[in-house]
Design an enzyme around this catalytic site. Structure first.
Site, PDB file in Angstrom:
ATOM      1  N   CYS A 125       0.834  -1.257  -0.016  1.00 24.34           N
ATOM      2  CA  CYS A 125      -0.060  -0.014  -0.075  1.00 24.34           C
ATOM      3  C   CYS A 125       0.724   1.226   0.231  1.00 24.34           C
ATOM      4  CB  CYS A 125      -0.975  -0.050   1.250  1.00 24.34           C
ATOM      5  SG  CYS A 125      -2.330   1.110   0.856  1.00 24.34           S
ATOM      6  N   ASP A 158      -7.950  -3.466  -7.969  1.00 25.66           N
ATOM      7  CA  ASP A 158      -7.551  -2.451  -6.785  1.00 25.66           C
ATOM      8  C   ASP A 158      -8.073  -1.119  -7.403  1.00 25.66           C
ATOM      9  OD1 ASP A 158      -6.282  -0.845  -5.196  1.00 25.66           O
ATOM     10  OD2 ASP A 158      -4.441  -1.467  -5.252  1.00 25.66           O
ATOM     11  N   HIS A 215      -7.242  -4.583  -3.624  1.00 21.56           N
ATOM     12  CA  HIS A 215      -6.127  -4.249  -2.880  1.00 21.56           C
ATOM     13  C   HIS A 215      -5.910  -4.803  -1.491  1.00 21.56           C
ATOM     14  CE1 HIS A 215      -3.728  -0.634  -1.626  1.00 21.56           C
ATOM     15  NE2 HIS A 215      -4.361  -0.575  -0.480  1.00 21.56           N
TER      16      HIS A 215
END
Length: 247
Positions: A127, A185, A216
């Protein structure tokens, strides 16, 4: 060779104040190459700690810094809930990339002082941590970065001085990069991925690129988006990457 893992906690001095860092390393004679492992916005949660231990068990010293140490009491862990997400995003949009750079330099220097660390340092993250691993590769001592679904590179949404955003600085990266994105994502859409790929190609960086069918945070072993089989595959690829570039 399988290895047991030992852990320690260090508070490292940085230009913006003390930074707590969680250290994982093989319970064996070194020296071992170092991986700086950058977390999500939530800092060192249980899934991040487990991920760090997995990598350390393959023969690396793994350092997990608190990425927003200036903005929280040392030891802060944000919950995977709306309040935690809101606070983490607030921190993300408050801290400048230049301060992340000085954190990385402090981590590199810390590793270089440890008798159980070799001179070789890599970076890994998920991330925003994937972005910070990409960013860490601007440091000449970081020879490789494995970036899992890195956010905010394409969008230039993190605060920084003009022209110092990570996408614009791509051509200054000297180490090897590996980037992994989930096709499903929503944080990095097709156009965003294409922008990053084009910049890496245009600047002739040494990189590999993988897009997988995943959401994600598919590496995070809590929550509905976790994909265990794919996560296992990515750990294998990360280990192989670092065994090669940090040899």
């Amino acid at each position: 060779m399988s290895m047991m893992v030992k852990q320690a906690v260090h508070d490292i001095d940085t230009p913006t104040g003390p930074m707590r860092c969680y250290l994982y390393r093989p319970n064996a004679e070194g020296p071992f190459s170092t991986i700086i492992f950058y977390s999500e916005i939530f800092q060192q949660t249980a899934p991040i700690a487990r991920a760090a231990a997995i990598m350390a068990g393959h023969g690396f010293v793994v350092l997990v810094p608190e990425v927003f140490h200036e903005l929280n009491p040392l030891g802060t862990v944000l919950a995977y809930d709306d309040a935690g997400k809101d606070k983490g995003n607030q921190d993300k949009f408050t801290k400048g990339l230049e301060h992340h750079d000085s954190d990385t330099q402090a981590l590199v220097e810390f590793a270089q002082r440890q008798p159980f660390c070799s001179s070789l340092v890599g970076a890994m993250g998920v991330c925003i941590g994937g972005h910070l691993a990409y960013r860490a590769a601007l440091n000449s001592d970081v020879v490789g970065a494995f970036c899992l679904y890195p956010t905010d590179i394409h969008s230039n949404t993190l605060p920084c001085n003009k022209g110092n955003d990570s996408l614009s600085r791509t051509g200054d990266i000297q180490g090897e990069l590996a980037l992994v994105f989930g096709r499903q994502d929503p944080h990095v859409d097709v156009a965003g991925r294409q922008l990053i790929y084009a910049k890496l190609s245009e600047t002739k960086r040494c990189f590999s690129w993988l897009e997988v069918n995943a959401q994600h945070a598919f590496m995070r072993d809590e929550g509905e988006r976790y994909d265990p089989a794919l996560a296992l595959q990515m750990y294998g690829q990360a280990v192989a990457f670092f065994q090669r570039v940090l040899r």
